[in-house]
Write a protein that holds these residues in place. Structure first.
Motif, PDB file in Angstrom:
ATOM      1  N   ASP A  58      96.609  23.409  81.150  1.00 55.65           N
ATOM      2  CA  ASP A  58      97.051  24.629  81.826  1.00 55.65           C
ATOM      3  C   ASP A  58      96.298  25.802  81.206  1.00 55.65           C
ATOM      4  OD1 ASP A  58      98.301  25.164  79.373  1.00 55.65           O
ATOM      5  OD2 ASP A  58     100.278  24.558  80.077  1.00 55.65           O
ATOM      6  N   ASP A  59      96.516  27.002  81.745  1.00 51.48           N
ATOM      7  CA  ASP A  59      95.754  28.162  81.284  1.00 51.48           C
ATOM      8  C   ASP A  59      95.984  28.453  79.809  1.00 51.48           C
ATOM      9  OD1 ASP A  59      94.666  28.485  83.763  1.00 51.48           O
ATOM     10  OD2 ASP A  59      96.045  30.075  84.404  1.00 51.48           O
ATOM     11  N   ALA A  60      97.219  28.321  79.359  1.00 52.11           N
ATOM     12  CA  ALA A  60      97.532  28.634  77.958  1.00 52.11           C
ATOM     13  C   ALA A  60      96.833  27.670  77.004  1.00 52.11           C
ATOM     14  CB  ALA A  60      99.043  28.598  77.732  1.00 52.11           C
ATOM     15  N   SER A  61      96.900  26.369  77.313  1.00 46.72           N
ATOM     16  CA  SER A  61      96.260  25.391  76.423  1.00 46.72           C
ATOM     17  C   SER A  61      94.736  25.496  76.511  1.00 46.72           C
ATOM     18  CB  SER A  61      96.727  23.971  76.751  1.00 46.72           C
ATOM     19  OG  SER A  61      96.349  23.590  78.063  1.00 46.72           O
ATOM     20  N   HIS A  62      94.239  25.877  77.694  1.00 47.61           N
ATOM     21  CA  HIS A  62      92.785  26.059  77.856  1.00 47.61           C
ATOM     22  C   HIS A  62      92.299  27.232  77.015  1.00 47.61           C
ATOM     23  CE1 HIS A  62      88.886  25.687  79.576  1.00 47.61           C
ATOM     24  NE2 HIS A  62      88.969  26.741  80.361  1.00 47.61           N
ATOM     25  N   ASP A  63      93.026  28.343  77.048  1.00 50.42           N
ATOM     26  CA  ASP A  63      92.643  29.518  76.260  1.00 50.42           C
ATOM     27  C   ASP A  63      92.688  29.201  74.766  1.00 50.42           C
ATOM     28  OD1 ASP A  63      92.244  31.006  78.520  1.00 50.42           O
ATOM     29  OD2 ASP A  63      94.190  32.014  78.457  1.00 50.42           O
ATOM     30  N   LYS A  64      93.681  28.398  74.360  1.00 51.38           N
ATOM     31  CA  LYS A  64      93.777  28.019  72.954  1.00 51.38           C
ATOM     32  C   LYS A  64      92.584  27.143  72.562  1.00 51.38           C
ATOM     33  CE  LYS A  64      95.584  27.803  68.897  1.00 51.38           C
ATOM     34  NZ  LYS A  64      95.605  28.986  68.023  1.00 51.38           N
ATOM     35  N   ALA A  65      92.212  26.225  73.444  1.00 52.22           N
ATOM     36  CA  ALA A  65      91.063  25.360  73.172  1.00 52.22           C
ATOM     37  C   ALA A  65      89.782  26.183  73.049  1.00 52.22           C
ATOM     38  CB  ALA A  65      90.919  24.314  74.273  1.00 52.22           C
ATOM     39  N   ILE A  66      89.614  27.155  73.934  1.00 62.89           N
ATOM     40  CA  ILE A  66      88.439  28.029  73.874  1.00 62.89           C
ATOM     41  C   ILE A  66      88.408  28.770  72.540  1.00 62.89           C
ATOM     42  CG2 ILE A  66      87.364  30.097  74.843  1.00 62.89           C
ATOM     43  CD1 ILE A  66      86.938  27.669  76.573  1.00 62.89           C
ATOM     44  N   SER A  67      89.573  29.221  72.099  1.00 58.83           N
ATOM     45  CA  SER A  67      89.660  29.922  70.814  1.00 58.83           C
ATOM     46  C   SER A  67      89.235  29.010  69.662  1.00 58.83           C
ATOM     47  CB  SER A  67      91.087  30.429  70.591  1.00 58.83           C
ATOM     48  OG  SER A  67      91.220  31.038  69.332  1.00 58.83           O
ATOM     49  N   ILE A  68      89.670  27.749  69.697  1.00 59.64           N
ATOM     50  CA  ILE A  68      89.302  26.790  68.650  1.00 59.64           C
ATOM     51  C   ILE A  68      87.793  26.507  68.690  1.00 59.64           C
ATOM     52  CG2 ILE A  68      89.549  24.390  67.908  1.00 59.64           C
ATOM     53  CD1 ILE A  68      92.485  24.562  68.837  1.00 59.64           C
ATOM     54  N   ILE A  69      87.251  26.341  69.889  1.00 56.49           N
ATOM     55  CA  ILE A  69      85.810  26.102  70.035  1.00 56.49           C
ATOM     56  C   ILE A  69      85.023  27.281  69.474  1.00 56.49           C
ATOM     57  CG2 ILE A  69      83.944  25.837  71.718  1.00 56.49           C
ATOM     58  CD1 ILE A  69      86.125  24.367  73.474  1.00 56.49           C
ATOM     59  N   ARG A  70      85.507  28.484  69.728  1.00 56.12           N
ATOM     60  CA  ARG A  70      84.844  29.680  69.201  1.00 56.12           C
ATOM     61  C   ARG A  70      84.854  29.682  67.674  1.00 56.12           C
ATOM     62  NH1 ARG A  70      87.681  33.031  71.753  1.00 56.12           N
ATOM     63  NH2 ARG A  70      86.308  33.206  73.554  1.00 56.12           N
ATOM     64  N   GLU A  71      85.982  29.295  67.081  1.00 59.27           N
ATOM     65  CA  GLU A  71      86.062  29.244  65.621  1.00 59.27           C
ATOM     66  C   GLU A  71      85.144  28.158  65.053  1.00 59.27           C
ATOM     67  OE1 GLU A  71      87.603  31.390  63.543  1.00 59.27           O
ATOM     68  OE2 GLU A  71      87.831  32.483  65.425  1.00 59.27           O
ATOM     69  N   ILE A  72      85.054  27.036  65.749  1.00 57.20           N
ATOM     70  CA  ILE A  72      84.130  25.981  65.321  1.00 57.20           C
ATOM     71  C   ILE A  72      82.697  26.497  65.353  1.00 57.20           C
ATOM     72  CG2 ILE A  72      83.121  23.755  65.984  1.00 57.20           C
ATOM     73  CD1 ILE A  72      85.926  22.900  66.893  1.00 57.20           C
ATOM     74  N   SER A  73      82.344  27.211  66.417  1.00 53.38           N
ATOM     75  CA  SER A  73      80.996  27.747  66.546  1.00 53.38           C
ATOM     76  C   SER A  73      80.663  28.707  65.410  1.00 53.38           C
ATOM     77  CB  SER A  73      80.849  28.464  67.895  1.00 53.38           C
ATOM     78  OG  SER A  73      79.592  29.087  68.007  1.00 53.38           O
ATOM     79  N   LYS A  74      81.663  29.452  64.958  1.00 52.92           N
ATOM     80  CA  LYS A  74      81.427  30.383  63.854  1.00 52.92           C
ATOM     81  C   LYS A  74      81.195  29.641  62.539  1.00 52.92           C
ATOM     82  CE  LYS A  74      84.066  34.350  65.608  1.00 52.92           C
ATOM     83  NZ  LYS A  74      85.214  35.252  65.375  1.00 52.92           N
TER      84      LYS A  74
END
Length: 425
Positions: A58-74
């Motif tokens: 859902d949108d909430a879990s998708h946004d959370k996943a995007i946030s985690i991916i962003r932190e991994i990229s950093k």
């Protein structure tokens, strides 16, 4: 030089990391280890790239996943391949903006196939890959027609033989000893067989290399026999942070320590006081992962650029060189250090407001005021550029950069993020 890549995969769902689509096995049972830690471990252990399959629903879990991916990229420097929850073009953009080198579409989703040409044209064919089933010839041909960058087989073995239109085929394996990597059309392996937490990927590369498979691993261009050693049979090693060039420490290596460093990718020294090999971080956890090794013109000193975990010094300081003896009062000239120093002052004002501070005035007024100032300063640059005197434009660019840094502080963007994005371009 072309080589076979090792690409661990993270199936990400509800902030947990699994080894398969079915989410029936965690990558690690240690609940204190998050997705970012797992990704960093993959990089440190020798991964060439990391694949992340976002199983949000859902949108909430998708946004959370995007946030985690962003932190991994950093946290990691190796490329990320990200797919899983692509329902619209905007989702591809989210993956790429979060730091993915490549967004993966899924040929099981008709909507993904319908948007394939659009996203390939919009973001670049080299940034789009596909998760495929071997039976779906129509999807494979569609991808080939659009010359997308890679095919990824996560569900079953690809039987398509050969590389067509310079496509890459990434083979999923269930066992690290699987010989499918030797197939000509396979350019990399992924899947649970190479995705265990703490799995020594450098060791796997040694195994593949022993079979005549070309992999990306450290190999010294000069044999140790050509090094000029001190009377104790050792060579000094100056150790620097690979991002900042900060000198962290000086240590020594003998031949065994050097060979182990090259083989494992972890800095290993010879302790003169204990008369034994010393893996930096083995007791403290403050490992140093090799980014590069150079030798000086006389072959008698090594320069190691490393990713330092924690502190390099036994005192707990980041660097062993933390005590100044003499210093000339000269301005700092390292651009990134200057930008980071200014940013640190801005961040300190954000956390510890100071009365009368213009920076705190901007924070208090909010993002609309900050954006207005960025726009005004950009206009000032345009006006100053028409002036033949370069002094004015230097002043206006400095003003603009300051206001942009305040905006970066509000949006939690760092100079490391910006430099990484520029490097990717």
């Amino acid at each position: 030089m072309s080589y076979k890549k090792i690409i661990p995969v993270i199936f990400l769902k509800d902030e947990k990391c699994y080894t398969t689509y079915q989410c029936n096995q965690l990558i690690t049972e240690d609940s204190s280890v998050c997705a970012v830690d797992i990704a960093e471990s993959y990089q440190n252990k020798g991964a060439d790239e990391i694949m992340i399959i976002d199983l949000s629903y859902d949108d909430a879990s998708h946004d959370k996943a995007i946030s985690i991916i962003r932190e991994i990229s950093k946290r990691v420097d190796i490329p990320l391949l990200v797919g899983g929850n692509v329902n619209r073009v905007e989702d591809v953009k989210k993956y790429l903006y979060a730091g993915a080198r490549m967004a993966l579409l899924d040929n099981d989703r008709e909507s993904n196939m319908l948007m394939l040409k659009e996203v390939a044209d919009r973001f670049g064919k080299e940034k789009i890959g596909m998760i495929v089933n071997k039976e779906d010839a129509d999807s494979i041909n569609l991808a080939k027609d659009n010359k997308i960058a890679a095919f990824v087989a996560l569900r079953e073995e690809i039987v398509f033989s050969g590389k067509n239109n310079d496509m890459e085929w990434i083979q999923s394996i269930s066992d690290a000893s699987d010989d499918s990597i030797q197939k000509e059309y396979v350019t990399a392996v992924t899947g649970p067989g190479v995705s265990g937490y703490g799995f020594e990927l450098m060791g796997l590369k040694d195994t593949y290399a022993s079979k005549g498979i070309t992999v990306n691993r450290f190999e010294s261009s000069i044999p140790f026999s050509e090094f000029k050693l001190n009377p104790d049979g050792l060579i000094p090693v100056v150790v620097q942070d690979y991002k900042t060039d900060e000198v962290l420490m000086v240590a020594y290596m003998n031949e065994e320590a050097f060979c182990q460093t090259v083989k494992t990718g972890i800095m290993t020294y010879y302790s003169r006081s204990r008369q034994e090999l010393w893996v930096k971080g083995l007791t403290s956890g403050h490992f140093q992962y090799v980014m590069s090794l150079d030798i000086d013109c006389d072959n008698d000193t090594l320069l190691a650029k490393v990713k330092q975990i924690g502190a390099a010094c036994h005192t707990g300081n980041r660097s062993c060189f933390y005590r100044n003896l003499v210093k000339k009062d000269i301005p700092e000239t390292n651009p990134l250090k200057i930008l980071n120093d200014v940013m640190n002052v801005i961040l300190d004002r954000k956390i510890h407001p100071k009365e009368g501070s213009y920076t705190n005035y901007l924070f208090d007024k909010g993002i609309d005021k900050i954006l207005k100032k960025c726009g005004e300063e950009a206009t000032e640059i345009v006006i100053a550029a028409k002036n033949p005197d370069p002094e004015e434009i230097k002043y206006e660019i400095s003003d603009f950069l300051y206001h942009v840094m305040v905006l970066m502080a509000v949006k939690d963007v760092t100079w490391d993020d910006i430099m990484k994005e520029l490097a990717n371009r």
